[in-house]
Write a protein that holds these residues in place. Structure first.
Motif, short mmCIF file in Angstrom:
data_model
loop_
_atom_site.label_atom_id
_atom_site.label_comp_id
_atom_site.label_asym_id
_atom_site.label_seq_id
_atom_site.Cartn_x
_atom_site.Cartn_y
_atom_site.Cartn_z
N LEU A 59 53.10 101.10 86.48
CA LEU A 59 52.46 100.79 85.34
C LEU A 59 53.24 101.23 84.10
CD1 LEU A 59 48.68 101.44 86.66
CD2 LEU A 59 49.96 99.17 86.34
N GLU A 60 53.62 100.36 83.25
CA GLU A 60 54.13 100.89 82.23
C GLU A 60 53.96 100.29 80.63
OE1 GLU A 60 57.35 102.66 81.36
OE2 GLU A 60 56.77 102.15 79.34
N MET A 61 53.74 101.10 79.72
CA MET A 61 52.96 100.84 78.30
C MET A 61 54.05 100.11 77.53
SD MET A 61 52.77 104.59 76.89
CE MET A 61 52.19 104.62 75.34
N GLY A 141 73.15 108.57 77.01
CA GLY A 141 73.70 108.36 78.23
C GLY A 141 74.58 109.46 78.80
N MET A 142 74.49 110.73 77.99
CA MET A 142 75.28 111.91 78.48
C MET A 142 74.64 112.64 79.73
SD MET A 142 75.63 113.95 74.86
CE MET A 142 77.05 115.17 75.63
N ALA A 143 75.39 112.32 80.91
CA ALA A 143 75.01 112.65 82.16
C ALA A 143 75.52 114.08 82.75
CB ALA A 143 75.50 111.44 83.22
N ASP A 492 58.65 113.75 86.89
CA ASP A 492 59.41 113.69 85.77
C ASP A 492 59.74 114.90 85.10
OD1 ASP A 492 57.05 114.27 84.63
OD2 ASP A 492 56.35 112.41 84.02
N GLY A 493 60.02 114.81 83.41
CA GLY A 493 60.46 115.90 82.99
C GLY A 493 59.40 116.74 82.76
N SER A 494 58.16 116.56 83.04
CA SER A 494 57.25 117.79 83.24
C SER A 494 57.22 118.73 83.97
CB SER A 494 55.82 116.89 83.27
OG SER A 494 55.70 116.75 84.51
N PRO A 504 68.89 116.28 79.61
CA PRO A 504 68.06 116.64 81.16
C PRO A 504 68.15 115.47 82.01
CG PRO A 504 66.54 116.23 79.29
CD PRO A 504 68.08 116.19 78.77
N PHE A 505 68.39 114.18 81.54
CA PHE A 505 68.20 113.27 82.92
C PHE A 505 68.72 113.32 84.26
CE2 PHE A 505 71.11 110.21 80.48
CZ PHE A 505 72.00 109.77 81.42
N VAL A 506 69.94 113.82 84.40
CA VAL A 506 70.49 114.02 85.59
C VAL A 506 69.56 115.05 86.39
CG1 VAL A 506 72.30 114.85 87.02
CG2 VAL A 506 72.87 113.38 84.80
P1 FAE Z 1 60.90 108.91 80.31
O1 FAE Z 1 62.25 108.21 80.30
O2 FAE Z 1 60.53 109.46 79.01
O3 FAE Z 1 59.80 107.81 80.89
C1 FAE Z 1 58.57 107.64 80.78
C2 FAE Z 1 58.03 106.39 80.66
O4 FAE Z 1 56.56 106.36 81.03
C3 FAE Z 1 58.20 105.66 79.40
O5 FAE Z 1 58.44 104.48 79.68
C4 FAE Z 1 56.77 105.47 78.94
O6 FAE Z 1 56.60 104.35 78.10
C5 FAE Z 1 55.99 105.45 80.07
N1 FAE Z 1 54.43 106.00 79.86
C6 FAE Z 1 54.34 107.20 79.41
N2 FAE Z 1 52.91 107.43 79.23
C7 FAE Z 1 52.33 106.48 79.81
C8 FAE Z 1 51.15 105.85 80.17
N3 FAE Z 1 49.89 106.67 80.11
N4 FAE Z 1 50.62 104.67 80.70
C9 FAE Z 1 51.84 104.08 81.10
N5 FAE Z 1 53.14 104.19 81.00
C10 FAE Z 1 53.37 105.43 80.17
O7 FAE Z 1 60.58 110.25 81.26
N6 FAE Z 1 68.96 112.93 77.99
C11 FAE Z 1 70.21 112.98 78.59
O8 FAE Z 1 70.25 113.56 79.65
N7 FAE Z 1 71.36 112.57 78.19
C12 FAE Z 1 71.26 111.93 76.88
O9 FAE Z 1 72.25 111.70 76.23
C13 FAE Z 1 69.96 111.82 75.91
N8 FAE Z 1 70.03 111.40 74.78
C14 FAE Z 1 68.73 110.85 74.32
C15 FAE Z 1 68.57 110.43 73.20
C16 FAE Z 1 67.43 109.99 72.64
C17 FAE Z 1 67.29 109.04 71.47
C18 FAE Z 1 66.28 110.42 73.44
C19 FAE Z 1 64.80 109.94 72.70
C20 FAE Z 1 66.45 111.04 74.41
C21 FAE Z 1 67.30 111.63 75.03
N9 FAE Z 1 67.63 111.89 76.30
C22 FAE Z 1 68.94 112.34 76.82
C23 FAE Z 1 66.42 112.52 77.05
C24 FAE Z 1 66.16 111.66 78.10
O10 FAE Z 1 66.03 110.24 77.79
C25 FAE Z 1 64.71 112.19 79.00
O11 FAE Z 1 65.07 113.29 79.11
C26 FAE Z 1 64.29 111.28 80.08
O12 FAE Z 1 64.21 109.99 79.58
C27 FAE Z 1 62.86 111.63 80.50
O13 FAE Z 1 62.50 111.22 81.71
P2 FAE Z 1 61.25 111.27 82.27
O14 FAE Z 1 61.36 110.33 83.63
O15 FAE Z 1 60.82 112.41 82.17
#
Ligand code: FAE
Length: 526
Positions: A59-61, A141-143, A492-494, A504-506
């Motif tokens: 489920l994705e918002m 995209g930094m991994a 996830d990141g929590s 953090p994504f790796v």
């Molecule tokens: P995340 O990727 O945020 O995914 C959560 C998903 O759940 C999202 O699609 C939400 O829409 C969905 N969602 C949330 N609540 C609900 C709900 N109640 N019902 C349905 N859907 C829901 O989580 N990290 C790196 O390692 N390298 C980078 O270069 C980097 N650059 C970044 C640049 C930007 C501009 C941003 C914003 C972040 C960057 N990050 C980077 C951080 C990285 O994208 C982030 O740590 C991860 O995406 C977190 O992964 P999660 O799986 O925790």
């Protein structure tokens, strides 16, 4: 309402681009496993559940980003943002808001489920991706794999040898991590800005290191040669990349859908979770349309529930569930241990002869690595500022080792984050120590014009890296199982305790791989 069930091709093809088929949701409204959110943790969970033959619903918002707009592109550009840029806003809210103190960066847009959201709490706003692929759609995209010693310090109950021997390599393989060719890096105009910052760091006695990325550097070279459509070299990043980036919809999620066991429902926001008398979980979700209007509510049932809404999404759902009494046995640790990974953005002004170049790739490939400095540990990514004009700015996203953490609270149905300006000031102070050194060594100064009219230098009031809220081994057991409940997981990141020292994504992906490997063996036996 878009629901998707498809046998997508494996590899780096965007989800559903050729084979997506819209269907109505499963009328039974239940699945063996439900995954809330489709970012890194959610994508890993969906793939591994699907491969295990378990019917899984994601489920994705946000929306599925596979349909070109009127300009023929899926995503809009950073230079000319439109409704696709931000999540239900009437004006963009870019991190770098001004240039020469002028409000020239942000633009009026119409309300729409755009790909980047800025969630505002008191003293801290958090950028997150919205859509199938979560943060992978908007990030740089930094991994980066964290230093092993720091990982072990942050996760004392996790076997670091196993992580570095098995799960980090697995995550990097699946994510399609690659590195820039050093010879091309040294010669191309597109990374001149990075080379200048490297020299200035070296003048201060500081070390720089190449950083891997999930952007396909072969594609980038073809962009530079004029033989492939430009994306990283056309200023695209925070509002999505139309080409070149291996976002999750091309990797994990494409593979998950390819198992035939995984279905994704988009534009459905999960609002609450409760447990049925038989021990299964019941979720309520709001269906939203492209104006943000709630057009319906739905209930879903599942035996296994994987929360992957990101640090904010997962923590908010769980805090609300515990405090409103729908999951009252959740641990007191739920809602604690949150941090912004010590993020601070800042710019330096270079001398006129130190040009950074009008042409800049949006994908960072190098960081200033002073993490091992015990007095002031900082890892600073050398960030692009692609305006198409020479501006003499060196931009950075510093990751500082800020020990401050915050908790979420609940009142009147709302979840709030208790982060203070004083806690941000700790990060800013550490960034200042490092960059004062660089400025002294190069006789340069900071830029005062980039972060609003107040002339602030250190943008410490927003983060790209929200981490924690449901920390591994505290709110959960050592594998992300929520304490107090069976078959309920955070993936996830929590789980990351507020800081990981690198992007953090790796780490999030590798931890999710570790959880799924364990859970599928131990928790799914009859
Ligand atoms: P995340 O990727 O945020 O995914 C959560 C998903 O759940 C999202 O699609 C939400 O829409 C969905 N969602 C949330 N609540 C609900 C709900 N109640 N019902 C349905 N859907 C829901 O989580 N990290 C790196 O390692 N390298 C980078 O270069 C980097 N650059 C970044 C640049 C930007 C501009 C941003 C914003 C972040 C960057 N990050 C980077 C951080 C990285 O994208 C982030 O740590 C991860 O995406 C977190 O992964 P999660 O799986 O925790």
């Amino acid at each position: 309402m878009a629901a998707l069930q498809t046998a997508a091709t494996l590899g780096f093809t965007r989800v559903g681009l050729q084979s997506a088929r819209a269907t109505e949701p499963d009328p039974t409204q239940s699945a063996t496993a439900i995954v809330v959110g489709s970012g890194y943790g959610g994508a890993v969970a969906a793939l591994r559940l699907g491969q295990a033959g378990i019917p899984t619903l994601v489920l994705e918002m946000g929306r599925l980003w596979n349909t070109p707009g009127p300009d023929g592109k899926v995503f809009c550009s950073t230079a000319a943002p439109d409704q696709r840029s931000m999540w239900f806003r009437t004006r963009t809210e870019a991190p770098l808001a001004t240039f020469l103190w002028l409000d020239v960066v942000n633009k009026d847009i119409s309300r729409y489920p755009g790909v980047l959201d800025r969630v505002r709490y008191d003293h801290m706003s958090v950028f997150v991706g919205r859509g199938v692929g979560g943060g992978s759609l908007v990030n740089g995209g930094m991994a980066v794999t964290p230093p092993k010693a720091y990982f072990a310090e942050q996760f004392p109950t996790v076997d670091a040898d196993e992580m570095y021997g098995t799960y980090f390599p697995r995550a990097r393989d699946m994510l399609g991590v690659n590195t820039v060719d050093p010879a091309w890096f040294e010669s191309t105009e597109w990374y001149r800005f990075t080379r200048i910052s490297r020299r200035h760091a070296a003048n201060a006695g500081l070390r720089t290191t190449f950083v891997p990325n999930v952007y396909d550097f072969e594609h980038m070279r073809r962009e530079a040669a004029g033989t492939a459509p430009k994306s990283a070299l056309a200023g695209e990043v925070i509002y999505g990349n139309n080409h070149g980036k291996r976002s999750l919809d091309r990797t994990y999620l494409a593979a998950a859908l390819g198992t035939g066991n995984v279905t994704v429902h988009t534009m459905e926001r999960v609002t609450s979770v409760r447990r049925a008398p038989d021990g299964t979980y019941v979720l309520s979700a709001e269906r939203i349309d492209v104006t943000g209007t709630v057009v319906g509510t739905k209930e879903y049932g599942c035996a296994y529930l994987f929360l992957a809404g990101g640090s904010l999404g997962t923590t908010e759902l769980l805090v609300r569930a515990r405090e409103s009494g729908t999951l009252p046995d959740l641990d007191a640790g739920v809602g604690t241990g949150w941090g912004p990974n010590g993020n601070v953005m800042l710019g330096r002004a270079n001398h006129l002869w130190d040009t950074v170049g009008a042409n800049q790739s949006t994908m960072p490939v190098m960081g200033i690595d002073d993490w091992s400095n015990p007095a002031n540990p900082v890892f600073a990514e050398i960030a692009p500022l692609p305006t198409g004009l020479e501006h003499w700015v060196s931009l950075y996203l510093a990751i500082t080792r800020n020990p401050e953490r915050a908790a979420f609270s609940y009142a009147n149905g709302a979840v709030r984050l208790g982060w203070s300006a004083a806690q941000s000031a700790v990060s800013a102070g550490m960034a200042k120590n490092l960059f004062d050194r660089i400025n002294r060594a190069n006789a340069t100064i900071y830029r005062y014009d980039l972060f609003g009219s107040s002339g602030r230098v250190f943008a410490d009031d927003f983060t790209y890296h929200p981490l924690g809220g449901c920390v591994l081994g505290r709110a959960t057991d050592g594998y992300g199982r929520l304490k107090g409940y069976r078959r309920l997981y955070a993936v996830d990141g929590s789980l990351v305790p507020g800081s990981i020292g690198v992007n953090p994504f790796v780490t999030i992906t590798a931890l999710a791989e570790r959880t799924m490997a364990r859970v599928l063996v131990e928790d799914t036996a009859p």
